[in-house]
Design an enzyme around this catalytic site. Structure first.
Site, PDB file in Angstrom:
ATOM      1  N   ARG A 135      -7.731  -5.560  19.674  1.00 23.70           N
ATOM      2  CA  ARG A 135      -8.112  -5.718  18.267  1.00 23.70           C
ATOM      3  C   ARG A 135      -9.422  -4.984  18.038  1.00 23.70           C
ATOM      4  O   ARG A 135     -10.404  -5.239  18.726  1.00 23.70           O
ATOM      5  CB  ARG A 135      -8.268  -7.201  17.899  1.00 23.70           C
ATOM      6  CG  ARG A 135      -8.138  -7.441  16.385  1.00 23.70           C
ATOM      7  CD  ARG A 135      -8.504  -8.875  15.991  1.00 23.70           C
ATOM      8  NE  ARG A 135      -9.901  -9.104  16.241  1.00 23.70           N
ATOM      9  CZ  ARG A 135     -10.407 -10.203  16.815  1.00 23.70           C
ATOM     10  NH1 ARG A 135      -9.624 -11.192  17.185  1.00 23.70           N
ATOM     11  NH2 ARG A 135     -11.702 -10.306  17.012  1.00 23.70           N
ATOM     12  N   GLU A 155     -16.849  -3.942  16.980  1.00 22.13           N
ATOM     13  CA  GLU A 155     -16.572  -3.936  18.413  1.00 22.13           C
ATOM     14  C   GLU A 155     -15.085  -3.719  18.639  1.00 22.13           C
ATOM     15  O   GLU A 155     -14.273  -3.866  17.724  1.00 22.13           O
ATOM     16  CB  GLU A 155     -16.985  -5.268  19.068  1.00 22.13           C
ATOM     17  CG  GLU A 155     -16.188  -6.444  18.542  1.00 22.13           C
ATOM     18  CD  GLU A 155     -15.956  -7.554  19.571  1.00 22.13           C
ATOM     19  OE1 GLU A 155     -16.167  -7.331  20.774  1.00 22.13           O
ATOM     20  OE2 GLU A 155     -15.530  -8.630  19.144  1.00 22.13           O
ATOM     21  N   ASN A 157     -11.971  -5.108  21.155  1.00 17.19           N
ATOM     22  CA  ASN A 157     -11.617  -6.196  22.081  1.00 17.19           C
ATOM     23  C   ASN A 157     -10.434  -5.810  22.950  1.00 17.19           C
ATOM     24  O   ASN A 157      -9.393  -5.409  22.440  1.00 17.19           O
ATOM     25  CB  ASN A 157     -11.246  -7.450  21.289  1.00 17.19           C
ATOM     26  CG  ASN A 157     -12.436  -7.997  20.534  1.00 17.19           C
ATOM     27  OD1 ASN A 157     -13.370  -8.517  21.128  1.00 17.19           O
ATOM     28  ND2 ASN A 157     -12.432  -7.847  19.216  1.00 17.19           N
ATOM     29  N   SER A 162      -7.532 -12.573  19.568  1.00 22.78           N
ATOM     30  CA  SER A 162      -6.793 -13.700  18.995  1.00 22.78           C
ATOM     31  C   SER A 162      -6.611 -13.601  17.481  1.00 22.78           C
ATOM     32  O   SER A 162      -7.044 -12.656  16.845  1.00 22.78           O
ATOM     33  CB  SER A 162      -7.500 -15.002  19.364  1.00 22.78           C
ATOM     34  OG  SER A 162      -8.810 -14.962  18.887  1.00 22.78           O
ATOM     35  N   LYS A 343     -19.447  -4.056  25.917  1.00 24.88           N
ATOM     36  CA  LYS A 343     -20.217  -3.455  24.823  1.00 24.88           C
ATOM     37  C   LYS A 343     -20.912  -2.169  25.290  1.00 24.88           C
ATOM     38  O   LYS A 343     -21.123  -1.243  24.520  1.00 24.88           O
ATOM     39  CB  LYS A 343     -21.256  -4.445  24.291  1.00 24.88           C
ATOM     40  CG  LYS A 343     -20.710  -5.830  23.910  1.00 24.88           C
ATOM     41  CD  LYS A 343     -19.809  -5.790  22.706  1.00 24.88           C
ATOM     42  CE  LYS A 343     -19.432  -7.158  22.146  1.00 24.88           C
ATOM     43  NZ  LYS A 343     -18.479  -7.949  22.910  1.00 24.88           N
ATOM     44  N   LYS A 403     -26.774  -7.018  22.026  1.00 26.26           N
ATOM     45  CA  LYS A 403     -25.540  -7.603  22.577  1.00 26.26           C
ATOM     46  C   LYS A 403     -25.496  -7.541  24.102  1.00 26.26           C
ATOM     47  O   LYS A 403     -25.753  -6.497  24.680  1.00 26.26           O
ATOM     48  CB  LYS A 403     -24.320  -6.825  22.057  1.00 26.26           C
ATOM     49  CG  LYS A 403     -24.167  -6.802  20.555  1.00 26.26           C
ATOM     50  CD  LYS A 403     -22.829  -6.157  20.194  1.00 26.26           C
ATOM     51  CE  LYS A 403     -22.692  -6.062  18.683  1.00 26.26           C
ATOM     52  NZ  LYS A 403     -21.356  -5.558  18.298  1.00 26.26           N
ATOM     53  N   GLU A 407     -17.797 -11.844  25.573  1.00 23.84           N
ATOM     54  CA  GLU A 407     -16.798 -11.965  24.523  1.00 23.84           C
ATOM     55  C   GLU A 407     -16.767 -13.390  23.981  1.00 23.84           C
ATOM     56  O   GLU A 407     -17.213 -14.312  24.648  1.00 23.84           O
ATOM     57  CB  GLU A 407     -15.405 -11.647  25.086  1.00 23.84           C
ATOM     58  CG  GLU A 407     -15.216 -10.206  25.493  1.00 23.84           C
ATOM     59  CD  GLU A 407     -15.493  -9.242  24.369  1.00 23.84           C
ATOM     60  OE1 GLU A 407     -15.175  -9.562  23.203  1.00 23.84           O
ATOM     61  OE2 GLU A 407     -16.045  -8.165  24.635  1.00 23.84           O
ATOM     62  N   GLY A 408     -16.200 -13.524  22.792  1.00 26.51           N
ATOM     63  CA  GLY A 408     -15.909 -14.851  22.288  1.00 26.51           C
ATOM     64  C   GLY A 408     -16.927 -15.395  21.300  1.00 26.51           C
ATOM     65  O   GLY A 408     -16.786 -16.512  20.811  1.00 26.51           O
ATOM     66  N   ARG A 490     -11.627 -12.039   8.688  1.00 26.79           N
ATOM     67  CA  ARG A 490     -12.457 -13.229   8.884  1.00 26.79           C
ATOM     68  C   ARG A 490     -13.633 -13.159   7.933  1.00 26.79           C
ATOM     69  O   ARG A 490     -14.197 -12.087   7.724  1.00 26.79           O
ATOM     70  CB  ARG A 490     -12.994 -13.285  10.312  1.00 26.79           C
ATOM     71  CG  ARG A 490     -11.990 -13.791  11.304  1.00 26.79           C
ATOM     72  CD  ARG A 490     -12.535 -13.681  12.703  1.00 26.79           C
ATOM     73  NE  ARG A 490     -12.880 -12.310  13.021  1.00 26.79           N
ATOM     74  CZ  ARG A 490     -13.455 -11.927  14.155  1.00 26.79           C
ATOM     75  NH1 ARG A 490     -13.785 -12.827  15.057  1.00 26.79           N
ATOM     76  NH2 ARG A 490     -13.714 -10.662  14.379  1.00 26.79           N
TER      77      ARG A 490
HETATM   78  P1  ADP Z   1     -17.985 -10.834  20.375  1.00 29.60           P
HETATM   79  O1  ADP Z   1     -17.272  -9.986  21.380  1.00 29.60           O
HETATM   80  O2  ADP Z   1     -18.715 -11.975  20.991  1.00 29.60           O
HETATM   81  O3  ADP Z   1     -17.104 -11.221  19.230  1.00 29.60           O
HETATM   82  P2  ADP Z   1     -19.277  -9.028  18.457  1.00 29.60           P
HETATM   83  O4  ADP Z   1     -19.801  -7.682  18.813  1.00 29.60           O
HETATM   84  O5  ADP Z   1     -18.031  -9.043  17.672  1.00 29.60           O
HETATM   85  O6  ADP Z   1     -19.150  -9.880  19.801  1.00 29.60           O
HETATM   86  O7  ADP Z   1     -20.408  -9.797  17.676  1.00 29.60           O
HETATM   87  C1  ADP Z   1     -20.190 -11.091  17.131  1.00 29.60           C
HETATM   88  C2  ADP Z   1     -20.434 -11.091  15.631  1.00 29.60           C
HETATM   89  O8  ADP Z   1     -21.733 -10.566  15.340  1.00 29.60           O
HETATM   90  C3  ADP Z   1     -19.482 -10.208  14.819  1.00 29.60           C
HETATM   91  O9  ADP Z   1     -18.294 -10.897  14.515  1.00 29.60           O
HETATM   92  C4  ADP Z   1     -20.314  -9.904  13.587  1.00 29.60           C
HETATM   93  O10 ADP Z   1     -20.262 -10.965  12.661  1.00 29.60           O
HETATM   94  C5  ADP Z   1     -21.723  -9.825  14.147  1.00 29.60           C
HETATM   95  N1  ADP Z   1     -22.035  -8.406  14.466  1.00 29.60           N
HETATM   96  C6  ADP Z   1     -21.905  -7.802  15.665  1.00 29.60           C
HETATM   97  N2  ADP Z   1     -22.280  -6.500  15.593  1.00 29.60           N
HETATM   98  C7  ADP Z   1     -22.668  -6.289  14.313  1.00 29.60           C
HETATM   99  C8  ADP Z   1     -23.183  -5.146  13.605  1.00 29.60           C
HETATM  100  N3  ADP Z   1     -23.390  -3.984  14.198  1.00 29.60           N
HETATM  101  N4  ADP Z   1     -23.477  -5.305  12.289  1.00 29.60           N
HETATM  102  C9  ADP Z   1     -23.283  -6.490  11.665  1.00 29.60           C
HETATM  103  N5  ADP Z   1     -22.811  -7.600  12.286  1.00 29.60           N
HETATM  104  C10 ADP Z   1     -22.507  -7.505  13.584  1.00 29.60           C
HETATM  105 MG    MG Z   2     -15.254  -9.315  21.302  1.00 34.51          MG
HETATM  106 MG    MG Z   3     -16.220 -10.003  17.853  1.00 29.03          MG
END
Ligand code: ADP
Ligand code: MG
Ligand code: MG
Length: 514
Positions: A135, A155, A157, A162, A343, A403, A407-408, A490
């Protein structure tokens, strides 16, 4: 339509009576259609939860969120290119290993995963097929004063991606509300954005299940003597609240594809599975608890667990992961494919000074550019680097997110908390983190959310779009199946930094394209 005129009047206002009517209709609809989760233990007693008879609505928005059509289409169009990119990274053990090596001294979890790969390599991999159910997540980046948005990737995945199951149900709920006759129990007040519009078709369940079915078929006949019946195994967390999302896929596999599917919690892998002794093909045998003497051979292991350190409570869980990895079952994902989703990999691919990384895996300049357009600036934190300068400067850090390789949800550090967080950690550990510029989605969007505990909350929101894709490949580079299909919207409160539904930060939504 311009973003500000869309959002300024959206969603249509509801009187308290209308809202109550809509909420109670949606509550019933979610139970009727399995748009549900197991209740949180904060909401009902542990005793009630342990009986396993309760479910409540998944957190959902009352209205679909407006989303720019051009961004939606751009995200869909990039998916198969992204699928192939991450498959090719996974095939390139040398390149992947060089990036992962950097993380091993500072990140025990990544180090343990890499050790599993090395242990399997020592005995030799017996399965050269790998399956990815991916995803890719995005936000529309909207510069202040601008009427248009550009699509930026949050990001990518590669494990336990999910909400394909529940997301298609939210699209069905919102579509029903949009197309019901006026005054019907399921209908919205009028709004110009609603005229003739419904959320686009969401084929996430069909696409993800077809990916698993393709792996099951490609596995071929039983490798056991005598031959055993074949099955797919879903490896899941104990007490999973998001079970109905997973059941949408397993039900489709059994009822449409006619494939036997079993669920197994991680702590029971070593009790219920084994690798056939004295069989160099190493088939993975599964013994269902309800039919001890009728074993199955596992063609495909689908991980909805093992993505976080908390999924490995002891060495026994690492042995269980190793056993799966050593076996002939096709893994979704392999340890290497899981690691390709770090990441750090995303930061390396986005490095404007190293275009050779992306071009190593993506053939034409046109497709490289297609992906590059979706990259937000990302940095490592090496000494004297731009990333370090930005992360330690409070004003600049405020426009970024930090970051780790996790994950999660719930793992990131945001904005002004970044400098102090870094200073609280030895400098030698900084290479386990990447700094990413914050994407700026439209700020004036609103929606109303029905939470799982029945509370209704309204306010400014930010949406994150995920596009699902599946790919099945051979280690020699041959791609047997590459599909895009289905999406997830979401929505979270604007003040909240994080966006995970399972982590409790956001709710499931659908889209109206404008
Ligand atoms: P995970 O793998 O834990 O889901 P993410 O990279 O998706 O990690 O980060 C979690 C949340 O943080 C995202 O769902 C988003 O809401 C916020 N986020 C992450 N990166 C960004 C970004 N570059 N700009 C804005 N929000 C972000
Ligand atoms: Mg993720
Ligand atoms: Mg995420």
């Amino acid at each position: 339509m311009a973003a500000d005129s869309v959002h300024s009047t959206y969603p249509p206002k509801l009187s308290p009576a209308q809202e109550q009517f809509l909420v109670s209709t949606i509550k019933d609809w979610t139970i009727e259609h399995g748009l549900t989760v197991r209740p949180p233990v904060t909401f009902v007693s542990q005793e009630a939860v342990s009986k396993g008879v309760l479910a409540t609505n998944a957190p959902v928005t009352l209205f679909p969120s407006p989303f720019p059509k051009a961004c939606f289409e751009e995200a869909r169009a990039a998916q198969k290119v992204y699928n192939e990119l991450y498959a090719r990274i996974t095939m390139d053990e040398k390149w992947l290993g060089e990036v992962i090596e950097e993380l091993i001294d500072v990140d025990d979890f990544v180090a343990e995963l890499w050790k599993v790969h090395l242990a399997v390599q020592k005995q030799g991999y017996v399965q050269d097929l790998s399956l990815g159910l991916f995803r890719s997540d995005y936000m529309p980046h909207t510069l202040s004063g601008s009427q248009t948005s550009s699509l930026k990737q949050v990001e990518f995945n590669t494990i336990s991606s999910s909400f394909g199951g529940l997301s298609s149900r939210v699209a069905a709920l919102h579509s029903e509300l949009l197309t019901s006759p006026p005054g019907h129990s399921l209908s919205y007040p009028a709004h110009p954005l609603f005229d003739g519009r419904v959320p686009p078709e969401n084929t996430a369940v069909e696409t993800l299940s077809a990916g698993l079915a393709a792996a099951h078929q490609a596995y071929g006949p039983s490798k056991s003597t005598p031959p055993l019946p074949l099955c797919i195994l879903f490896v899941v967390q104990e007490g999973e609240r998001n079970i109905f999302d997973q059941l949408a896929l397993s039900t489709r596999l059994s009822s449409f594809h006619k494939i036997s599917v079993f669920r197994l919690i991680t702590s029971e892998i070593l009790d219920r599975t084994s690798i056939a002794e004295n069989n160099p093909l190493r088939p993975l045998i599964y013994n269902p608890p309800h039919a001890e003497n009728s074993p199955f051979e596992v063609t495909t292991v689908y991980l909805r667990s093992f993505y976080a350190p908390t999924d490995y409570k002891s060495d026994r869980d690492w042995s269980a992961r190793l056993q799966l990895e050593l076996s002939a079952a096709i893994k979704c994902p392999t340890v290497l494919n899981q690691l390709s989703g770090c990441k750090k990999i995303q930061q390396v691919l986005a490095d404007p000074n190293r275009p050779d990384h992306l071009s190593r895996f993506v053939p034409t300049e046109e497709t490289q550019e297609q992906l590059r357009r979706t990259f937000a600036p990302q940095y490592d934190l090496s000494s004297n680097s731009r990333g370090r300068e930005l992360a330690l400067n409070p004003e600049r850090a405020a426009l970024h997110v930090l970051k780790p390789q996790r994950e999660g949800g719930g793992n990131n550090i945001y904005k002004d908390a970044i400098p102090a967080f870094l200073r609280s950690m030895p400098e030698s550990d900084w290479k386990g983190w990447v700094l990413m510029e914050l994407i700026q989605p439209p700020t004036e969007a609103s929606n109303v959310v029905l939470r799982s505990d029945g509370e209704v909350v309204s306010g400014n929101v930010v949406g994150e779009l995920g596009i699902f894709g599946t790919i099945l490949w051979k280690s020699n580079g041959e791609i047997l199946h590459n599909e895009e299909g289905g999406w997830l919207m979401r929505t979270k409160g604007k003040e909240s930094n994080e966006g995970g539904v399972a982590a409790g930060f956001s709710s499931l939504d659908s889209v109206i394209l404008y």
